[in-house]
Enzyme design. Structure first.
Site, PDB file in Angstrom:
ATOM      1  N   GLN A 144       1.107  -1.306   0.314  1.00 59.46           N
ATOM      2  CA  GLN A 144       0.126  -0.071   0.174  1.00 59.46           C
ATOM      3  C   GLN A 144       1.253   1.756   0.542  1.00 59.46           C
ATOM      4  O   GLN A 144       1.616   1.754   1.095  1.00 59.46           O
ATOM      5  CB  GLN A 144      -0.598  -0.075   1.229  1.00 59.46           C
ATOM      6  CG  GLN A 144      -1.600   1.161   1.554  1.00 59.46           C
ATOM      7  CD  GLN A 144      -2.656   1.358   2.410  1.00 59.46           C
ATOM      8  OE1 GLN A 144      -1.987   0.719   3.983  1.00 59.46           O
ATOM      9  NE2 GLN A 144      -3.643   1.789   3.236  1.00 59.46           N
TER      10      GLN A 144
ATOM     11  N   GLU B 209      -9.466  -0.997   5.882  1.00 60.42           N
ATOM     12  CA  GLU B 209      -8.764  -1.189   7.324  1.00 60.42           C
ATOM     13  C   GLU B 209      -9.534  -1.565   8.808  1.00 60.42           C
ATOM     14  O   GLU B 209      -8.266  -1.550   9.479  1.00 60.42           O
ATOM     15  CB  GLU B 209      -7.210  -0.113   6.969  1.00 60.42           C
ATOM     16  CG  GLU B 209      -6.699  -0.327   7.239  1.00 60.42           C
ATOM     17  CD  GLU B 209      -5.658   0.581   6.614  1.00 60.42           C
ATOM     18  OE1 GLU B 209      -5.909   1.907   6.036  1.00 60.42           O
ATOM     19  OE2 GLU B 209      -4.177   0.097   6.549  1.00 60.42           O
TER      20      GLU B 209
ATOM     21  N   ASN C 137      -4.205   6.006  16.485  1.00 60.99           N
ATOM     22  CA  ASN C 137      -5.462   6.046  17.560  1.00 60.99           C
ATOM     23  C   ASN C 137      -6.242   7.465  17.998  1.00 60.99           C
ATOM     24  O   ASN C 137      -6.746   8.094  17.999  1.00 60.99           O
ATOM     25  CB  ASN C 137      -4.744   5.290  18.113  1.00 60.99           C
ATOM     26  CG  ASN C 137      -4.537   3.814  18.556  1.00 60.99           C
ATOM     27  OD1 ASN C 137      -4.967   3.232  17.693  1.00 60.99           O
ATOM     28  ND2 ASN C 137      -5.353   2.970  19.610  1.00 60.99           N
ATOM     29  N   GLU C 138      -4.958   8.423  17.504  1.00 59.40           N
ATOM     30  CA  GLU C 138      -5.426   9.505  17.854  1.00 59.40           C
ATOM     31  C   GLU C 138      -5.968  10.558  16.725  1.00 59.40           C
ATOM     32  O   GLU C 138      -7.443  11.059  17.198  1.00 59.40           O
ATOM     33  CB  GLU C 138      -4.374  10.580  17.672  1.00 59.40           C
ATOM     34  CG  GLU C 138      -3.374   9.948  19.405  1.00 59.40           C
ATOM     35  CD  GLU C 138      -2.460   9.641  19.149  1.00 59.40           C
ATOM     36  OE1 GLU C 138      -2.164   8.657  18.164  1.00 59.40           O
ATOM     37  OE2 GLU C 138      -1.374   8.662  20.387  1.00 59.40           O
TER      38      GLU C 138
HETATM   39  C1  FAD Z   1       4.590  -0.304  11.213  1.00 60.09           C
HETATM   40  C2  FAD Z   1       4.489   0.694   9.926  1.00 60.09           C
HETATM   41  C3  FAD Z   1       3.616   0.087   9.457  1.00 60.09           C
HETATM   42  C4  FAD Z   1       3.196   1.036   8.057  1.00 60.09           C
HETATM   43  N1  FAD Z   1       2.654   0.265   7.205  1.00 60.09           N
HETATM   44  C5  FAD Z   1       1.945   1.479   6.029  1.00 60.09           C
HETATM   45  C6  FAD Z   1       1.686   1.032   4.447  1.00 60.09           C
HETATM   46  O1  FAD Z   1       2.258  -0.027   4.109  1.00 60.09           O
HETATM   47  N2  FAD Z   1       1.898   2.111   3.214  1.00 60.09           N
HETATM   48  C7  FAD Z   1       0.632   2.997   3.984  1.00 60.09           C
HETATM   49  O2  FAD Z   1       1.094   3.639   2.919  1.00 60.09           O
HETATM   50  N3  FAD Z   1       1.446   3.793   5.168  1.00 60.09           N
HETATM   51  C8  FAD Z   1       1.877   3.271   6.793  1.00 60.09           C
HETATM   52  N4  FAD Z   1       1.998   2.900   7.440  1.00 60.09           N
HETATM   53  C9  FAD Z   1       2.108   4.771   8.026  1.00 60.09           C
HETATM   54  C10 FAD Z   1       0.668   4.946   9.165  1.00 60.09           C
HETATM   55  O3  FAD Z   1      -0.031   5.429   7.840  1.00 60.09           O
HETATM   56  C11 FAD Z   1       1.421   6.388   9.353  1.00 60.09           C
HETATM   57  O4  FAD Z   1       2.122   6.441   9.891  1.00 60.09           O
HETATM   58  C12 FAD Z   1       0.419   6.714  10.288  1.00 60.09           C
HETATM   59  O5  FAD Z   1      -1.137   7.572   9.048  1.00 60.09           O
HETATM   60  C13 FAD Z   1       0.860   8.432  11.225  1.00 60.09           C
HETATM   61  O6  FAD Z   1       0.995   9.404   9.558  1.00 60.09           O
HETATM   62  P1  FAD Z   1       2.850   9.646  10.300  1.00 60.09           P
HETATM   63  O7  FAD Z   1       3.599   8.527  10.986  1.00 60.09           O
HETATM   64  O8  FAD Z   1       3.398  10.970   8.894  1.00 60.09           O
HETATM   65  O9  FAD Z   1       2.260  10.097  11.290  1.00 60.09           O
HETATM   66  P2  FAD Z   1       1.947  11.683  11.990  1.00 60.09           P
HETATM   67  O10 FAD Z   1       0.714  12.351  10.998  1.00 60.09           O
HETATM   68  O11 FAD Z   1       3.512  12.760  11.844  1.00 60.09           O
HETATM   69  O12 FAD Z   1       1.491  12.101  13.079  1.00 60.09           O
HETATM   70  C14 FAD Z   1       2.303  12.414  13.972  1.00 60.09           C
HETATM   71  C15 FAD Z   1       1.411  11.944  16.062  1.00 60.09           C
HETATM   72  O13 FAD Z   1       0.256  13.099  15.789  1.00 60.09           O
HETATM   73  C16 FAD Z   1      -0.383  12.836  15.992  1.00 60.09           C
HETATM   74  N5  FAD Z   1      -1.016  13.542  15.442  1.00 60.09           N
HETATM   75  C17 FAD Z   1      -1.460  14.169  13.750  1.00 60.09           C
HETATM   76  N6  FAD Z   1      -2.175  14.455  13.467  1.00 60.09           N
HETATM   77  C18 FAD Z   1      -3.356  14.348  14.637  1.00 60.09           C
HETATM   78  C19 FAD Z   1      -4.246  15.819  14.823  1.00 60.09           C
HETATM   79  N7  FAD Z   1      -5.204  16.031  13.497  1.00 60.09           N
HETATM   80  N8  FAD Z   1      -4.800  15.738  15.583  1.00 60.09           N
HETATM   81  C20 FAD Z   1      -4.057  14.411  17.424  1.00 60.09           C
HETATM   82  N9  FAD Z   1      -2.853  14.166  16.899  1.00 60.09           N
HETATM   83  C21 FAD Z   1      -2.392  13.933  15.755  1.00 60.09           C
HETATM   84  C22 FAD Z   1      -0.623  10.929  15.750  1.00 60.09           C
HETATM   85  O14 FAD Z   1      -1.276  10.542  16.803  1.00 60.09           O
HETATM   86  C23 FAD Z   1       0.602  10.462  16.071  1.00 60.09           C
HETATM   87  O15 FAD Z   1       1.425  10.731  17.560  1.00 60.09           O
HETATM   88  C24 FAD Z   1       2.678   1.905   8.317  1.00 60.09           C
HETATM   89  C25 FAD Z   1       3.490   3.049  10.111  1.00 60.09           C
HETATM   90  C26 FAD Z   1       4.107   2.426  10.571  1.00 60.09           C
HETATM   91  C27 FAD Z   1       4.072   2.531  12.170  1.00 60.09           C
END
Ligand code: FAD
Length: 393
Positions: free
Chosen positions: A126, A245, A379-380
């Site tokens: 994905q 999902e 989860n947030e």
């Molecule tokens: C092991 C693993 C596997 C994954 N596999 C895939 C995959 O196969 N394909 C894919 O496309 N993606 C994948 N992901 C990505 C995953 O979907 C993202 O990591 C996730 O959506 C969070 O985005 P970010 O890492 O950019 O964090 P950010 O969006 O930068 O968030 C950082 C922190 O801020 C908090 N935050 C951000 N916005 C808000 C808000 N509006 N309100 C409250 N809190 C907030 C978040 O909860 C988090 O704690 C994977 C991630 C992991 C860790």
């Protein structure tokens, strides 16, 4: 509201249990319960066993191999597989790309991709997240410029699970940089991972395993025929897929199996000369976890009852993701606590009490489980969804 299983549903559960006992190999089960690494072949072997039986894609329409099971039967099947210790099924083809193609794909796309996903010929990954586009997915920047009958894709995806062993990736790409709102400039492409210009770089998780990757696209040529839905409609496709999902992350059967394991494991661990399960503080945490898991199971049945009545699950289905993943993490924490210093990978295994390999894997397992509250929409973000769409805040 009916939260119990009917006689027919109980009979179905027994049929699934019997079949799993006869067809789930001891080797595969052993790897799962010991938290050993499952490679591409481990995953595809189990996928193909279910495909031969005709049980690999229960939710698909019967003409594409679906079983015609009710939502309750599908849940029973998932729970029994998790409880039995079956290898997880990779969701990217079966539970994500497949349903998207069934809903939005052309007949040619369905005929080309669905049978291969069903049989386990291709492994999918994905391509949504990017360095500055995770929770705020609509800010993604990977571009796809139209050149006649193909697109030229440039950019980077991040955290791409299984990309290093995948045959295909489904990607959200920006086909219009000027479109407002930003969502309107996004399209959904299917890309062959062997296309020239794709580079995969491993990202090691904190347990030291290679599960996720960075994927770079450098002038990657993708036929326009590989676009799903209209240009600019990628966000509609993405939203549809994210709903699936969120339904797939609670892993209740797996947690029930692990809770039983934790109880028997803690029962033979001693603190101050007594079994750990006699320690009131430990017992308190164990009981809380058991109650939470029972509550999650009932909550899940409530959603199933809604679906059984033909109603959509609603935004509050995010509860399943939040609670399910918190329970998975809590289980890994208590397991680690029960093992004590022996949980460190370098510590010797105390034969007779501890099963070889299992204890050594606990610290890695604990680290690995941190991911569950981040992936599939953190989860947030799930709490925001509940606040906005279910509670109207
Ligand atoms: C092991 C693993 C596997 C994954 N596999 C895939 C995959 O196969 N394909 C894919 O496309 N993606 C994948 N992901 C990505 C995953 O979907 C993202 O990591 C996730 O959506 C969070 O985005 P970010 O890492 O950019 O964090 P950010 O969006 O930068 O968030 C950082 C922190 O801020 C908090 N935050 C951000 N916005 C808000 C808000 N509006 N309100 C409250 N809190 C907030 C978040 O909860 C988090 O704690 C994977 C991630 C992991 C860790």
């Amino acid at each position: 509201m009916d939260l119990g299983y009917s006689a027919d549903e109980r009979a179905f559960r027994d049929e699934v249990r019997t079949w799993l006992r006869e067809h789930l190999s001891a080797t595969a089960r052993d790897k799962v319960v010991r938290y050993a690494h499952l490679d591409r072949e481990d995953l595809l072997d189990w996928h193909r066993t279910l495909a031969v039986k005709g049980w690999i894609a229960p939710a698909w329409p019967p003409e594409w191999g679906g079983t015609g099971w009710s939502v309750v039967q599908r849940y029973i099947f998932e729970e029994e597989c998790g409880y039995a210790g079956a290898p997880p099924l990779m969701p990217f083809g079966l539970a994500m790309c497949g349903p998207v193609l069934l809903e939005f794909g052309t007949e040619a796309q369905k005929a080309r991709f669905l049978p291969r996903i069903y049989r386990g010929d291709d492994l999918w990954c994905q391509g949504y997240s990017e360095p500055a586009a995770g929770s705020d997915l609509a800010s993604l920047r990977t571009s796809a410029a139209r050149r006649g009958d193909h697109y030229v894709v440039n950019g980077q995806k991040l955290w791409t699970t299984m990309a290093h062993v995948a045959d295909w990736i489904f990607c959200l790409v920006r086909t219009d940089a000027e479109a407002q709102p930003r969502q309107a400039g996004i399209s959904f492409l299917l890309i062959d991972m062997r296309t020239p210009g794709i580079t995969i770089r491993p990202l090691m998780l904190m347990d030291g395993r290679h599960e996720v990757n960075e994927v770079f696209f450098d002038d990657v040529v993708v036929p326009v025929d590989n676009r799903v839905h209209d240009e600019g409609k990628g966000w509609t496709v993405a939203k549809y897929l994210l709903g699936y999902e969120r339904m797939n992350t609670a892993r209740i059967g797996t947690s029930k199996r692990e809770l039983e394991r934790l109880k028997s494991f803690a029962g033979v661990q001693r603190r101050n000369g007594r079994p750990l399960t006699d320690d009131p503080r430990f017992r308190d945490r164990l009981s809380r976890l058991e109650i939470e898991l029972a509550a999650l199971s009932i909550t899940n049945l409530r959603f199933l009852d809604r679906l059984r009545g033909g109603n959509p699950p609603g935004a509050d289905v995010s509860m399943l993701k939040i609670k399910g993943t918190e329970i998975q993490q809590a289980l890994s924490e208590l397991m680690l606590e029960a093992a004590g210093p022996m949980a460190q990978a370098i510590a010797p295994v105390d034969e007779g009490v501890l099963e070889d390999g299992f204890v050594a894997a606990l610290a890695a397992r604990y680290c690995n489980m941190r991911k569950t509250t981040i992936y599939a929409g953190s989860n947030e973000i799930q709490r925001n969804i509940i606040a906005r769409h279910a509670l109207g805040l």
